[in-house]
Design an enzyme around this catalytic site. Structure first.
Site, PDB file in Angstrom:
ATOM      1  N   SER A 193       0.828  -1.294  -0.200  1.00 56.10           N
ATOM      2  CA  SER A 193       0.032  -0.087  -0.113  1.00 56.10           C
ATOM      3  C   SER A 193       0.806   1.313   0.001  1.00 56.10           C
ATOM      4  O   SER A 193       2.116   1.243   0.539  1.00 56.10           O
ATOM      5  CB  SER A 193      -0.939  -0.060   1.276  1.00 56.10           C
ATOM      6  OG  SER A 193      -1.531   1.136   1.380  1.00 56.10           O
ATOM      7  N   TYR A 206      -1.755  -0.977  10.396  1.00 58.41           N
ATOM      8  CA  TYR A 206      -2.096  -1.273   8.969  1.00 58.41           C
ATOM      9  C   TYR A 206      -0.828  -0.710   7.830  1.00 58.41           C
ATOM     10  O   TYR A 206      -0.212  -1.749   7.328  1.00 58.41           O
ATOM     11  CB  TYR A 206      -3.314  -0.738   8.272  1.00 58.41           C
ATOM     12  CG  TYR A 206      -3.343  -0.720   6.854  1.00 58.41           C
ATOM     13  CD1 TYR A 206      -3.644  -1.938   6.313  1.00 58.41           C
ATOM     14  CD2 TYR A 206      -3.038   0.151   6.054  1.00 58.41           C
ATOM     15  CE1 TYR A 206      -3.861  -2.086   4.976  1.00 58.41           C
ATOM     16  CE2 TYR A 206      -3.360   0.316   4.792  1.00 58.41           C
ATOM     17  CZ  TYR A 206      -3.630  -1.070   4.130  1.00 58.41           C
ATOM     18  OH  TYR A 206      -3.753  -1.045   2.910  1.00 58.41           O
TER      19      TYR A 206
END
Length: 318
Positions: A193, A206
């Site tokens: 990401s 995350y």
């Protein structure tokens, strides 16, 4: 005498500095144009996906980016193994792919948050298949941006993020990579990401898990390049998926099909990429701001995240 020569010396230094700066600017622009436009268009060093093997394995395959990869690879006439947690969705996607692209499909029902014996079961189902491509797509994020100590059910959510984002990538590579090494061909795409590359407050666990994916992919690529195995780390920004909770696609948040259409052309060309040029621009702007003032870039991102958090909390109330 030295005073007479000093202007010439300063002029020479000025010219040298201009040349050096000009070279770095040219190099930067050339790399942006080459890697984002020329190389994918001309397929320079691109991998022929059909020659990697007969099967592609995709985790998190029933929605979003995973489903888009499954459809795109089936279009390239690879047989598809779909791995996800919902039997009904797996059946639906497998039927759609078989009917539309006339390839074989297999499904493996797996909940990656429940690690008990799941990888033994996956290994058993994949045994003997000529797997050319592995897309490690399954992942989990926060329900909404939140401060580390304030997230509801944080123990369960943080534990599941580690299981889905870190353990799944590691264990799927352990299962699939030996066959690729034996055959001396294959492609692994690990989905990270942009959160791994830019400041990501209110998404700390995350973003840290996605940083693992980035570093793991980088070093795995170096280890297994000698076997003609391509390991790519994909670092997308927002895509209009259920996970991002973005319902309508935009230029900056494309549909999964649009994103994968562009990202898949980078396999073999970029070992690490956002896969989508607007996301590359976004990362570049944030890095530029961070170089000028780390406090400013973090302030902007914190403001953005707290605004998203506030909207999510308001929706919960209503």
């Amino acid at each position: 005498m030295s005073g007479e020569h000093s202007p010439r010396v300063m002029d020479s230094i000025g010219i040298l500095c201009t040349v050096v700066v000009g070279f770095w600017v040219f190099r930067f622009i050339f790399r942006v144009v080459y890697y984002n436009f020329l190389a994918p268009l001309l397929k320079i060093n691109a991998v022929n996906l059909r020659e990697t093997g007969k099967w592609a394995v995709i985790t998190g395959a029933t929605d979003g980016i995973g489903k888009a990869y499954a459809e795109t690879l089936a279009k390239n006439k690879l047989n598809i193994v779909l791995i996800s947690r919902t039997q009904a969705k797996l059946n639906d996607v497998a039927t759609q792919i078989t009917q539309k692209f006339n390839v074989e499909t297999k499904i493996i029902v797996t909940d990656f948050t429940n690690v008990t014996d799941i990888y033994h079961n996956i290994d058993k189902h994949l045994h003997g298949l000529d797997i050319g491509i592995l897309i490690n797509n399954v992942g989990m994020s926060y329900p909404y941006p939140e401060y580390f100590l304030d997230l509801k059910n944080k123990e369960e959510i943080y534990d599941n993020i580690v299981k889905c984002n870190i353990l799944s990538v590691t264990n799927m590579c352990k299962i699939v990579l030996p066959g690729m090494v034996e055959r001396k061909r294959g492609v692994i795409v690990n989905i990270s990401s942009t959160a791994a590359q830019i400041p990501s407050p209110l998404l700390s666990v995350y973003s840290a898990s996605k940083s693992f994916v980035e570093k793991f992919s980088e070093d795995l690529a170096a280890e297994y390049n000698r076997f003609d195995i391509t390991v790519q780390c994909l670092l997308p920004g927002y895509v209009a998926t259920n996970m991002s909770k973005i319902k309508s696609s935009t230029w900056m948040a494309p549909s999964p099909n649009k994103f994968v259409e562009e990202a898949i052309t980078t396999i073999g060309i970029r070992e690490k990429t956002t896969g989508y040029f607007p996301h590359t621009l976004l990362v570049g702007v944030i890095h530029f701001l961070d170089a000028i003032s780390p406090r400013l870039s973090r302030w902007i991102i914190v403001r953005t995240m707290t605004n998203i958090r506030a909207r999510a909390l308001r929706r919960q109330i209503h």
